[in-house]
Design a protein around this motif. Structure first.
Motif, short mmCIF file in Angstrom:
data_model
loop_
_atom_site.label_atom_id
_atom_site.label_comp_id
_atom_site.label_asym_id
_atom_site.label_seq_id
_atom_site.Cartn_x
_atom_site.Cartn_y
_atom_site.Cartn_z
N VAL A 1 -0.32 61.71 45.93
CA VAL A 1 0.63 62.53 45.17
C VAL A 1 2.03 62.14 45.65
O VAL A 1 2.29 62.04 46.85
CB VAL A 1 0.38 64.03 45.40
CG1 VAL A 1 1.42 64.87 44.68
CG2 VAL A 1 -1.04 64.40 44.94
N PHE A 2 2.94 61.96 44.68
CA PHE A 2 4.30 61.50 44.96
C PHE A 2 5.34 62.48 44.41
O PHE A 2 5.66 62.42 43.22
CB PHE A 2 4.54 60.13 44.32
CG PHE A 2 3.56 59.08 44.73
CD1 PHE A 2 3.74 58.37 45.90
CD2 PHE A 2 2.45 58.78 43.94
CE1 PHE A 2 2.84 57.38 46.29
CE2 PHE A 2 1.55 57.80 44.31
CZ PHE A 2 1.75 57.10 45.50
N PRO A 3 5.85 63.40 45.22
CA PRO A 3 6.96 64.23 44.75
C PRO A 3 8.24 63.37 44.73
O PRO A 3 8.86 63.14 45.76
CB PRO A 3 7.03 65.35 45.79
CG PRO A 3 6.41 64.78 47.02
CD PRO A 3 5.43 63.75 46.57
N THR B 1 5.04 63.60 40.68
CA THR B 1 5.38 64.99 40.39
C THR B 1 6.69 65.35 41.08
O THR B 1 7.49 64.47 41.38
CB THR B 1 4.19 65.90 40.81
OG1 THR B 1 4.43 67.22 40.34
CG2 THR B 1 3.97 65.90 42.30
N THR B 2 6.90 66.62 41.32
CA THR B 2 8.11 67.11 41.99
C THR B 2 7.75 67.93 43.22
O THR B 2 6.61 68.38 43.37
CB THR B 2 8.94 68.00 41.05
OG1 THR B 2 8.17 69.18 40.77
CG2 THR B 2 9.31 67.27 39.77
N THR B 3 8.73 68.15 44.06
CA THR B 3 8.55 69.02 45.23
C THR B 3 8.09 70.40 44.80
O THR B 3 7.14 70.95 45.35
CB THR B 3 9.86 69.11 46.03
OG1 THR B 3 10.18 67.81 46.52
CG2 THR B 3 9.74 70.09 47.19
N ASP B 4 8.76 70.97 43.79
CA ASP B 4 8.40 72.32 43.34
C ASP B 4 6.96 72.39 42.83
O ASP B 4 6.26 73.38 43.08
CB ASP B 4 9.37 72.81 42.26
CG ASP B 4 10.73 73.17 42.83
OD1 ASP B 4 10.85 73.40 44.06
OD2 ASP B 4 11.70 73.25 42.04
N ALA B 5 6.49 71.35 42.16
CA ALA B 5 5.10 71.34 41.67
C ALA B 5 4.11 71.30 42.83
O ALA B 5 3.07 71.96 42.80
CB ALA B 5 4.88 70.18 40.72
N VAL B 6 4.44 70.52 43.88
CA VAL B 6 3.56 70.48 45.05
C VAL B 6 3.55 71.84 45.74
O VAL B 6 2.49 72.35 46.11
CB VAL B 6 4.00 69.37 46.03
CG1 VAL B 6 3.23 69.45 47.34
CG2 VAL B 6 3.81 67.98 45.39
#
Length: 175
Positions: free
Chosen positions: A136-138, A165-170
């Motif tokens: 997974v890549f924020p 993805t994004t930091t917020d999604a993680v």
């Protein structure tokens, strides 16, 4: 797009090269300080959820003394329970024992953050893929030598290896 699911017990956050001299470089599209802030938020959330945090730092091989600023930024210093890795190449797996240490903890998925996207992060991602980790890549918790290099990695390379993805999604996926 399917919902991002992160199982903290089998997932590690790998924070790459957030050292004073590297964070201070001119990177893009995200400033080094923003990458530190987002990576620290991820690390705190992983620890709170019972996940593993891996803090990676680079050392230049064959030199008597590392360059000034080679220490980690304070926000990313390893805490009890974290794994600390010192690498001498671009990727965090080469001759560091990282794969074995993750395997001992039952880790099968990695979230990667840090600097720089198109060097240490991408090299570590490629090696992790070779070890069959789910990745997974924020993208906002990393930055490249410049914005174009970052974009190329997150738009062309990382989708072949895992989920961008994004930091917020993680953070949301961690609960």
């Amino acid at each position: 797009m399917s919902e991002l699911i992160i199982e903290p017990a089998r997932t590690a956050l790998v924070v790459i090269d957030l050292q004073v001299r590297i964070v201070g470089m001119d990177v893009g599209p995200h400033a080094g300080a923003d990458v530190v802030r987002r990576s620290a938020r991820l690390a705190d959330a992983f620890r709170a959820a019972g996940g593993t945090v891996v803090v990676v730092r680079a050392e230049r091989p064959g030199v008597a003394e590392q360059p000034p600023g080679s220490g980690l930024v304070a926000e990313i210093a390893p805490r009890d329970g974290d794994l600390a890795v010192t690498k001498h190449t671009w990727n965090a797996f080469h001759r560091t024992g990282l794969h074995e240490r993750l395997d001992e903890r039952g880790i099968g998925a990695l979230v990667l953050s840090g600097l720089v996207t198109n060097a240490g992060v991408e090299s570590t991602a490629r090696a992790a893929s070779d070890h069959d980790y789910d990745l997974v890549f924020p993208e906002d918790a990393m930055s490249g030598f410049d914005a174009a290099a970052h974009r190329f990695a997150v738009e062309r390379i990382f989708p072949l290896l895992g989920t961008v993805t994004t930091t917020d999604a993680v953070l949301a996926a961690l609960g």
